[in-house]
Motif scaffolding. Structure first.
Motif, PDB file in Angstrom:
ATOM      1  N   PRO A  79     -36.489 -16.485 -31.626  1.00  0.00           N
ATOM      2  CA  PRO A  79     -37.818 -16.213 -32.207  1.00  0.00           C
ATOM      3  C   PRO A  79     -38.963 -16.973 -31.557  1.00  0.00           C
ATOM      4  N   LYS A  80     -38.666 -18.051 -30.821  1.00  0.00           N
ATOM      5  CA  LYS A  80     -39.724 -18.827 -30.174  1.00  0.00           C
ATOM      6  C   LYS A  80     -39.829 -18.571 -28.668  1.00  0.00           C
ATOM      7  N   VAL A  81     -39.021 -17.646 -28.158  1.00  0.00           N
ATOM      8  CA  VAL A  81     -39.072 -17.298 -26.736  1.00  0.00           C
ATOM      9  C   VAL A  81     -40.330 -16.489 -26.454  1.00  0.00           C
ATOM     10  N   GLN A  82     -41.063 -16.868 -25.408  1.00  0.00           N
ATOM     11  CA  GLN A  82     -42.310 -16.187 -25.066  1.00  0.00           C
ATOM     12  C   GLN A  82     -42.301 -15.533 -23.682  1.00  0.00           C
ATOM     13  N   SER A  83     -41.488 -16.047 -22.766  1.00  0.00           N
ATOM     14  CA  SER A  83     -41.581 -15.596 -21.376  1.00  0.00           C
ATOM     15  C   SER A  83     -40.642 -14.444 -21.035  1.00  0.00           C
ATOM     16  N   VAL A  84     -39.722 -14.112 -21.943  1.00  0.00           N
ATOM     17  CA  VAL A  84     -38.732 -13.060 -21.700  1.00  0.00           C
ATOM     18  C   VAL A  84     -38.659 -12.183 -22.941  1.00  0.00           C
ATOM     19  N   LYS A  85     -38.518 -10.892 -22.717  1.00  0.00           N
ATOM     20  CA  LYS A  85     -38.303  -9.974 -23.840  1.00  0.00           C
ATOM     21  C   LYS A  85     -36.975  -9.239 -23.655  1.00  0.00           C
ATOM     22  N   LYS A  86     -36.459  -8.705 -24.730  1.00  0.00           N
ATOM     23  CA  LYS A  86     -35.206  -7.959 -24.682  1.00  0.00           C
ATOM     24  C   LYS A  86     -35.314  -6.829 -23.672  1.00  0.00           C
ATOM     25  N   GLY A  87     -34.302  -6.705 -22.823  1.00  0.00           N
ATOM     26  CA  GLY A  87     -34.282  -5.671 -21.796  1.00  0.00           C
ATOM     27  C   GLY A  87     -34.711  -6.144 -20.427  1.00  0.00           C
ATOM     28  N   ASP A  88     -35.323  -7.331 -20.343  1.00  0.00           N
ATOM     29  CA  ASP A  88     -35.740  -7.862 -19.043  1.00  0.00           C
ATOM     30  C   ASP A  88     -34.534  -8.218 -18.185  1.00  0.00           C
ATOM     31  N   ARG A  89     -34.691  -8.025 -16.872  1.00  0.00           N
ATOM     32  CA  ARG A  89     -33.684  -8.508 -15.911  1.00  0.00           C
ATOM     33  C   ARG A  89     -34.035  -9.944 -15.563  1.00  0.00           C
ATOM     34  N   VAL A  90     -33.095 -10.837 -15.801  1.00  0.00           N
ATOM     35  CA  VAL A  90     -33.374 -12.266 -15.687  1.00  0.00           C
ATOM     36  C   VAL A  90     -32.248 -12.967 -14.935  1.00  0.00           C
ATOM     37  N   GLY A  91     -32.540 -14.189 -14.500  1.00  0.00           N
ATOM     38  CA  GLY A  91     -31.554 -14.996 -13.800  1.00  0.00           C
ATOM     39  C   GLY A  91     -31.483 -16.401 -14.351  1.00  0.00           C
ATOM     40  N   VAL A  92     -30.330 -17.028 -14.131  1.00  0.00           N
ATOM     41  CA  VAL A  92     -30.086 -18.416 -14.509  1.00  0.00           C
ATOM     42  C   VAL A  92     -29.396 -19.093 -13.335  1.00  0.00           C
ATOM     43  N   GLY A  93     -29.849 -20.286 -12.985  1.00  0.00           N
ATOM     44  CA  GLY A  93     -29.247 -21.027 -11.897  1.00  0.00           C
ATOM     45  C   GLY A  93     -28.306 -22.111 -12.375  1.00  0.00           C
ATOM     46  N   ALA A  94     -28.329 -23.257 -11.687  1.00  0.00           N
ATOM     47  CA  ALA A  94     -27.315 -24.290 -11.901  1.00  0.00           C
ATOM     48  C   ALA A  94     -27.608 -25.212 -13.079  1.00  0.00           C
ATOM     49  N   GLN A  95     -28.762 -25.061 -13.703  1.00  0.00           N
ATOM     50  CA  GLN A  95     -29.115 -25.876 -14.872  1.00  0.00           C
ATOM     51  C   GLN A  95     -29.476 -24.956 -16.020  1.00  0.00           C
ATOM     52  N   ILE A  96     -29.002 -25.304 -17.215  1.00  0.00           N
ATOM     53  CA  ILE A  96     -29.196 -24.406 -18.353  1.00  0.00           C
ATOM     54  C   ILE A  96     -29.918 -25.065 -19.517  1.00  0.00           C
ATOM     55  N   TRP A  97     -30.125 -26.392 -19.445  1.00  0.00           N
ATOM     56  CA  TRP A  97     -30.785 -27.101 -20.551  1.00  0.00           C
ATOM     57  C   TRP A  97     -31.269 -28.459 -20.060  1.00  0.00           C
ATOM     58  N   ALA A  98     -32.340 -28.941 -20.663  1.00  0.00           N
ATOM     59  CA  ALA A  98     -32.826 -30.309 -20.503  1.00  0.00           C
ATOM     60  C   ALA A  98     -33.577 -30.659 -21.779  1.00  0.00           C
ATOM     61  N   CYS A  99     -33.840 -31.924 -21.977  1.00  0.00           N
ATOM     62  CA  CYS A  99     -34.495 -32.314 -23.226  1.00  0.00           C
ATOM     63  C   CYS A  99     -35.945 -31.853 -23.283  1.00  0.00           C
ATOM     64  N   LEU A 100     -36.602 -31.744 -22.115  1.00  0.00           N
ATOM     65  CA  LEU A 100     -37.998 -31.336 -21.995  1.00  0.00           C
ATOM     66  C   LEU A 100     -38.953 -32.270 -22.732  1.00  0.00           C
ATOM     67  N   GLU A 101     -38.479 -33.474 -23.068  1.00  0.00           N
ATOM     68  CA  GLU A 101     -39.286 -34.439 -23.808  1.00  0.00           C
ATOM     69  C   GLU A 101     -39.438 -35.776 -23.084  1.00  0.00           C
ATOM     70  N   CYS A 102     -38.526 -36.115 -22.197  1.00  0.00           N
ATOM     71  CA  CYS A 102     -38.555 -37.426 -21.533  1.00  0.00           C
ATOM     72  C   CYS A 102     -39.628 -37.449 -20.454  1.00  0.00           C
ATOM     73  N   LYS A 103     -39.900 -38.629 -19.917  1.00  0.00           N
ATOM     74  CA  LYS A 103     -40.951 -38.757 -18.909  1.00  0.00           C
ATOM     75  C   LYS A 103     -40.616 -37.992 -17.637  1.00  0.00           C
ATOM     76  N   VAL A 104     -39.324 -37.840 -17.344  1.00  0.00           N
ATOM     77  CA  VAL A 104     -38.926 -37.080 -16.157  1.00  0.00           C
ATOM     78  C   VAL A 104     -39.266 -35.603 -16.347  1.00  0.00           C
ATOM     79  N   CYS A 105     -38.881 -35.049 -17.484  1.00  0.00           N
ATOM     80  CA  CYS A 105     -39.192 -33.649 -17.767  1.00  0.00           C
ATOM     81  C   CYS A 105     -40.698 -33.417 -17.810  1.00  0.00           C
TER      82      CYS A 105
END
Length: 361
Positions: A79-105
């Motif tokens: 429900p919070k996804v904004q960049s992809v909609k159902k039916g889109d052709r998409v790709g995923v590489g070698a990373q699937i998650w990160a905290c997105l909160e630390c200073k590195v992210c």
């Protein structure tokens, strides 16, 4: 059970029998607000898959489904996804998650997040072990899911998502472009992307290889010249030449590193993206002194780099050099065994997922 409660995948159960795959049920992590379920249509076969299943990079969590060059259709979005909609052709590489909160992210370097989760063989915070793309589906966080441009074929897009990004990111961060002399060391699954990206970015691009028979390919891929390390004193004519050497080779432990370092311009960089099972060869501190050179490495790339890479490939009509194999126990076995022997020109993509997983939702 079945989708959405479980997926199916071709998995190994032993690193001793690393090329023996069997079909097994996969229990994915719980679906989150920012997650996307992808019905897989293709998955590249990466050298990382082979290093992992053979134990070259250490003990793996078994049973394991590898594969982190995934392209497919988004069939469920949180429900919070904004960049992809159902039916889109998409790709995923070698990373699937990160905290997105630390200073590195927050610095735009989520590919170095200390809490990151690789696309396979890595635990999520809840303890679920990630499983890769030799499978019916993958569940991925929106931030690590990229829309594929319409003019890039699915089987050609897949290898870009790890091998392509692994070469693109360090080239861009090194300022590859007009006025720069870039050498790509090793002409294979990674190196062929290095040549294409460097050339497309406008750098004066050279190929370095121990395989003289790859000369014609290197020139077709964008190299201005081909340098064979089989030639006696090969490095001498190239002393103080390259601003950046992108080392994609998997045999660096057998190199005379001081020879390669001698070809760098003052303050040039020898940058490793090929990650062999063996340690780097010994090198004296004095070997860095004659040209003030340095040595480094990197890990895939960040989301903006992945999107920019796909845009460049789309605009410049850049095509991965790919052989396809049907995904199955037999197909997975053939693919990883041939990658182990370097018997591929230059990447494999597993295809025909609908045939292997006909009733997958």
């Amino acid at each position: 059970m079945g989708y959405p409660d479980s997926f199916e995948g071709f998995m190994i159960t032993s690193q001793e029998n690393w090329s023996d795959f069997s079909r097994k049920e996969i229990k994915p992590k719980p679906f989150g607000d920012y997650d996307i379920d992808i019905r897989i249509q293709a998955c590249g076969v990466c050298g990382s898959d082979v290093h992992t299943i053979t134990g070259g990079w250490g003990e793996a969590s078994l049973p394991l489904c590898v594969g982190h060059e995934i392209v497919g259709e988004a069939i469920k979005v949180g429900p919070k996804v904004q960049s992809v909609k159902k039916g889109d052709r998409v790709g995923v590489g070698a990373q699937i998650w990160a905290c997105l909160e630390c200073k590195v992210c927050k610095s735009g370097n989520e590919n170095y997040c200390p809490h990151q989760v690789d696309t396979y063989n890595a635990p999520y915070p809840d303890g679920t072990v990630s499983q890769g793309g030799y499978s019916s589906h993958v569940r991925a966080h929106e931030y690590f899911t990229f829309k594929i441009p319409d003019n890039i074929e699915t089987e050609l897009a897949a290898p870009m998502l790890c091998a392509g990004l692994t070469c693109y990111s360090p080239l861009v961060r090194a300022g590859a472009g007009p006025g720069k002399k870039i050498a790509i060391l090793g002409i294979g699954g990674l190196g062929h992307f290095g040549l294409m990206w460097s050339n497309a970015l406008g750098a004066e691009t050279y190929a370095i290889s121990h395989s003289p028979n790859k000369r014609d390919d290197a020139l077709k891929l964008g190299a201005k010249e081909f340098i064979s390390t089989q030639d006696k004193d090969w490095a001498k004519p190239w002393a103080f030449t390259f601003d950046f050497i992108l080392n994609t080779a998997d045999m660096t432990h057998e190199f005379n590193l001081s020879e390669y370092m001698s070809t760098l311009a003052v303050n040039g960089t020898f940058h490793n993206v090929g990650l062999p099972d063996q340690p780097l060869p010994s090198i004296m501190a004095q070997d860095f002194a004659p040209n003030g050179s340095k040595i480094g490495g990197s890990h895939i790339g960040c989301r903006p780099e992945a999107l920019a890479m796909l845009k460049l490939a789309s605009e410049k009509n850049i095509k991965s050099w790919v052989e396809t194999i049907d995904v199955s126990e037999k197909g997975c076995k053939e693919a990883v065994e041939r990658v182990k022997k370097n018997d591929v020109h230059y990447r494999f993509t597993l295809v025909n997922y609908d045939k292997a997983f006909p009733n997958r939702g």
